[in-house]
Structures are given as structure tokens and as C-alpha cells.
Design a protein around this motif. Structure first.
Motif, PDB file in Angstrom:
ATOM      1  N   ARG A  54      -5.008  -1.653   7.168  1.00 19.48           N
ATOM      2  CA  ARG A  54      -4.618  -3.012   6.514  1.00 19.48           C
ATOM      3  C   ARG A  54      -3.887  -2.729   4.963  1.00 19.48           C
ATOM      4  O   ARG A  54      -3.322  -3.376   4.515  1.00 19.48           O
ATOM      5  N   GLU A  55      -4.523  -1.666   4.029  1.00 17.02           N
ATOM      6  CA  GLU A  55      -4.100  -1.658   2.835  1.00 17.02           C
ATOM      7  C   GLU A  55      -2.937  -1.041   2.698  1.00 17.02           C
ATOM      8  O   GLU A  55      -1.897  -1.479   1.897  1.00 17.02           O
ATOM      9  N   ALA A  56      -2.354  -0.309   3.656  1.00 17.97           N
ATOM     10  CA  ALA A  56      -0.954   0.350   3.773  1.00 17.97           C
ATOM     11  C   ALA A  56      -0.111  -0.935   4.082  1.00 17.97           C
ATOM     12  O   ALA A  56       0.898  -1.283   3.611  1.00 17.97           O
ATOM     13  N   ARG A  57      -0.432  -1.527   4.916  1.00 22.29           N
ATOM     14  CA  ARG A  57       0.307  -2.951   5.566  1.00 22.29           C
ATOM     15  C   ARG A  57       0.464  -3.903   4.335  1.00 22.29           C
ATOM     16  O   ARG A  57       1.341  -4.400   3.987  1.00 22.29           O
ATOM     17  N   GLU A  58      -0.628  -4.264   3.649  1.00 23.65           N
ATOM     18  CA  GLU A  58      -0.333  -5.049   2.236  1.00 23.65           C
ATOM     19  C   GLU A  58       0.528  -4.494   1.380  1.00 23.65           C
ATOM     20  O   GLU A  58       1.465  -5.336   0.785  1.00 23.65           O
ATOM     21  N   ALA A  59       0.210  -3.047   0.939  1.00 26.33           N
ATOM     22  CA  ALA A  59       1.208  -2.496   0.059  1.00 26.33           C
ATOM     23  C   ALA A  59       2.753  -2.509   0.423  1.00 26.33           C
ATOM     24  O   ALA A  59       3.614  -2.916  -0.513  1.00 26.33           O
ATOM     25  N   SER A  60       2.908  -2.556   1.690  1.00 23.37           N
ATOM     26  CA  SER A  60       4.256  -2.498   2.385  1.00 23.37           C
ATOM     27  C   SER A  60       5.012  -3.873   2.427  1.00 23.37           C
ATOM     28  O   SER A  60       5.995  -4.038   2.280  1.00 23.37           O
ATOM     29  N   LEU A  61       4.212  -5.100   2.721  1.00 16.87           N
ATOM     30  CA  LEU A  61       4.794  -6.348   2.954  1.00 16.87           C
ATOM     31  C   LEU A  61       4.349  -7.387   2.372  1.00 16.87           C
ATOM     32  O   LEU A  61       4.840  -8.622   2.449  1.00 16.87           O
ATOM     33  N   PHE A  62       2.971  -7.502   1.510  1.00 16.55           N
ATOM     34  CA  PHE A  62       2.445  -8.668   0.826  1.00 16.55           C
ATOM     35  C   PHE A  62       2.680  -8.469  -0.623  1.00 16.55           C
ATOM     36  O   PHE A  62       2.655  -7.322  -1.207  1.00 16.55           O
ATOM     37  N   TYR A  63       2.624  -9.670  -1.363  1.00 15.76           N
ATOM     38  CA  TYR A  63       2.756  -9.510  -2.785  1.00 15.76           C
ATOM     39  C   TYR A  63       1.925 -10.694  -3.099  1.00 15.76           C
ATOM     40  O   TYR A  63       1.944 -11.988  -2.689  1.00 15.76           O
ATOM     41  N   GLY A  64       1.281 -10.683  -4.492  1.00 17.18           N
ATOM     42  CA  GLY A  64       0.696 -11.771  -4.931  1.00 17.18           C
ATOM     43  C   GLY A  64      -0.605 -12.386  -4.255  1.00 17.18           C
ATOM     44  O   GLY A  64      -1.189 -11.692  -3.488  1.00 17.18           O
ATOM     45  N   SER A  65      -0.671 -13.670  -4.629  1.00 18.06           N
ATOM     46  CA  SER A  65      -1.700 -14.267  -3.985  1.00 18.06           C
ATOM     47  C   SER A  65      -1.368 -14.900  -2.498  1.00 18.06           C
ATOM     48  O   SER A  65      -0.256 -15.650  -2.275  1.00 18.06           O
ATOM     49  N   PHE A  66      -2.179 -14.784  -1.398  1.00 21.03           N
ATOM     50  CA  PHE A  66      -2.051 -15.288  -0.178  1.00 21.03           C
ATOM     51  C   PHE A  66      -3.150 -15.218   0.570  1.00 21.03           C
ATOM     52  O   PHE A  66      -4.122 -14.549   0.311  1.00 21.03           O
ATOM     53  N   ASP A  67      -3.119 -15.921   1.932  1.00 21.75           N
ATOM     54  CA  ASP A  67      -4.329 -16.055   2.676  1.00 21.75           C
ATOM     55  C   ASP A  67      -4.669 -14.635   3.187  1.00 21.75           C
ATOM     56  O   ASP A  67      -3.883 -14.253   4.097  1.00 21.75           O
ATOM     57  N   ARG A  68      -5.759 -14.306   2.977  1.00 19.66           N
ATOM     58  CA  ARG A  68      -6.267 -13.082   3.450  1.00 19.66           C
ATOM     59  C   ARG A  68      -6.151 -12.936   4.993  1.00 19.66           C
ATOM     60  O   ARG A  68      -6.154 -11.897   5.760  1.00 19.66           O
ATOM     61  N   GLY A  69      -6.406 -14.177   5.617  1.00 18.30           N
ATOM     62  CA  GLY A  69      -6.426 -14.196   7.018  1.00 18.30           C
ATOM     63  C   GLY A  69      -5.144 -13.868   7.760  1.00 18.30           C
ATOM     64  O   GLY A  69      -4.905 -13.389   8.647  1.00 18.30           O
ATOM     65  N   ILE A  70      -3.835 -14.125   6.861  1.00 20.87           N
ATOM     66  CA  ILE A  70      -2.804 -13.868   7.357  1.00 20.87           C
ATOM     67  C   ILE A  70      -2.773 -12.157   7.394  1.00 20.87           C
ATOM     68  O   ILE A  70      -2.172 -11.910   8.469  1.00 20.87           O
ATOM     69  N   LEU A  71      -2.939 -11.680   6.635  1.00 19.11           N
ATOM     70  CA  LEU A  71      -2.992 -10.195   6.521  1.00 19.11           C
ATOM     71  C   LEU A  71      -3.537  -9.598   7.674  1.00 19.11           C
ATOM     72  O   LEU A  71      -3.289  -8.682   8.609  1.00 19.11           O
ATOM     73  N   GLU A  72      -5.202 -10.319   7.935  1.00 14.26           N
ATOM     74  CA  GLU A  72      -5.635  -9.778   8.974  1.00 14.26           C
ATOM     75  C   GLU A  72      -4.827 -10.084  10.334  1.00 14.26           C
ATOM     76  O   GLU A  72      -4.869  -9.196  11.448  1.00 14.26           O
TER      77      GLU A  72
END
Length: 180
Positions: free
Chosen positions: A116-134
Motif C-alpha cells: 500500500r505504501e508503494a502504491r500511495e507513493a506512486s499514485l496519491f498526493y496530499g490529503s485524501f480519503d484513506r479508504g480510497i487507497l485501500e
């Protein structure tokens, strides 16, 4: 796109490339506009893309500016100095190695993030709903090595594209009418 989901898996280095995706989407758009799909002519077409899909939508709007009426880009940045390191920081590994039960039959040139950490570093930025990352991590797909190597060539300006662009990146969301 070929090489995603339940599609076929062409050579992941030489054939599953962003330019192939751009040309494929262009052909589909032309068929929709000409009424060759279910006999219906489409007058308005919007393309929504995430990650490589957003890069393809961006490149399509530059190469074929009249194809789309609107585009939505998520997991995308025009800043190649951020995009490529962020993509690489995703710690891409062969999908078959990460989850053999799910992706064991996929050729090794098709890769995805291992955590998940790698996915977040690759595609997400700033404040977002953590449920979306899951949800994104659970439903994640994979990219070809060829797409990973060539996608920055498709992070371009599209000065002739005139439709609206929605750019959604974490807490930063921007609607850019007629500017790219």
C-alpha cells in the motif's frame, strides 16, 4: 487496454506501450463517432483515465485534439520530474511474483506495486480519503514494463485540445477549461 485486467497480454516490453494504447483508443473513438458500434453515433465523448490511463488520455488529446470532448485525469501530473520518480518509487515487481494466486499466469513484464505504501507513493498526493487507497490497492491492476519505460514521453502539452480537463490529485482538484 491490452495487457490490463482480463485482456490479452502482448509482449510487455515491446507491444504494451502507451503509443499503442493511444492509437487503440483513437480507433475506438472514431468508430463511436461514425456509428460503427451498436449503430449509435456518439457526438460527445469523455475519457476518464487513472495512472497510465490518464497519461494515455493526455497524449490522445495532444495527438488527436478533436477526438475527445472532455477528459478526467487521476493519478497524473504534467511534472515529469515528479511523475517518473514517483512511478519508480512504487517499487514495481512482477505481478505474478506479488500474488501468484491472482496473477500467476501473467508474464513477468507486467508489474504492480508490492505494498500500500508503494502504491500511495506512486499514485496519491496530499490529503485524501484513506479508504480510497485501500480500495485502489485491493483492485489494483498492473502496468507493462514497456509502458513504465515510455510513459513520460506522453506527458505533453495539448495546445490544440479545446475541451475541459478535470485533474484530480488528492486534495488538489482543478478544472482547466480549454487549457492543457
Amino acid at each position: 487496454m491490452a495487457g490490463s485486467g482480463n485482456s490479452s497480454f502482448p509482449d510487455g516490453l515491446r507491444e504494451a506501450q502507451p503509443q499503442v494504447y493511444v492509437e487503440t483508443v483513437h480507433q475506438v473513438v472514431q468508430q463511436l463517432r461514425e456509428g460503427k458500434v451498436a449503430g449509435v453515433k456518439w457526438n460527445k465523448i469523455a475519457l476518464v483515465g487513472f495512472s497510465i490511463g490518464a497519461t494515455v488520455a493526455n497524449s490522445l488529446s495532444a495527438q488527436y485534439p478533436s477526438d475527445l470532448n472532455a477528459i478526467v485525469l487521476h493519478g497524473f501530473s504534467w511534472d515529469a520530474t515528479w511523475s517518473y520518480p514517483a512511478f519508480l518509487s512504487g517499487l514495481q515487481l512482477p505481478a505474478a511474483q506479488i500474488d501468484p494466486g491472482r496473477w500467476g499466469s501473467i508474464p513477468p513484464e507486467y508489474m504492480t506495486q508490492s505494498s500500500r505504501e508503494a502504491r500511495e507513493a506512486s499514485l496519491f498526493y496530499g490529503s485524501f480519503d484513506r479508504g480510497i487507497l485501500e480500495a485502489d490497492f485491493y483492485y489494483r491492476d498492473f502496468d507493462s514494463l514497456g509502458a513504465a519505460m515510455a510513459f513520460t514521453y506522453h506527458i505533453v502539452d495539448a495546445p490544440e485540445y479545446r475541451g475541459p480537463v478535470f485533474l484530480g490529485i488528492g486534495e488538489s482538484k482543478l478544472v482547466v477549461p480549454c487549457l492543457m
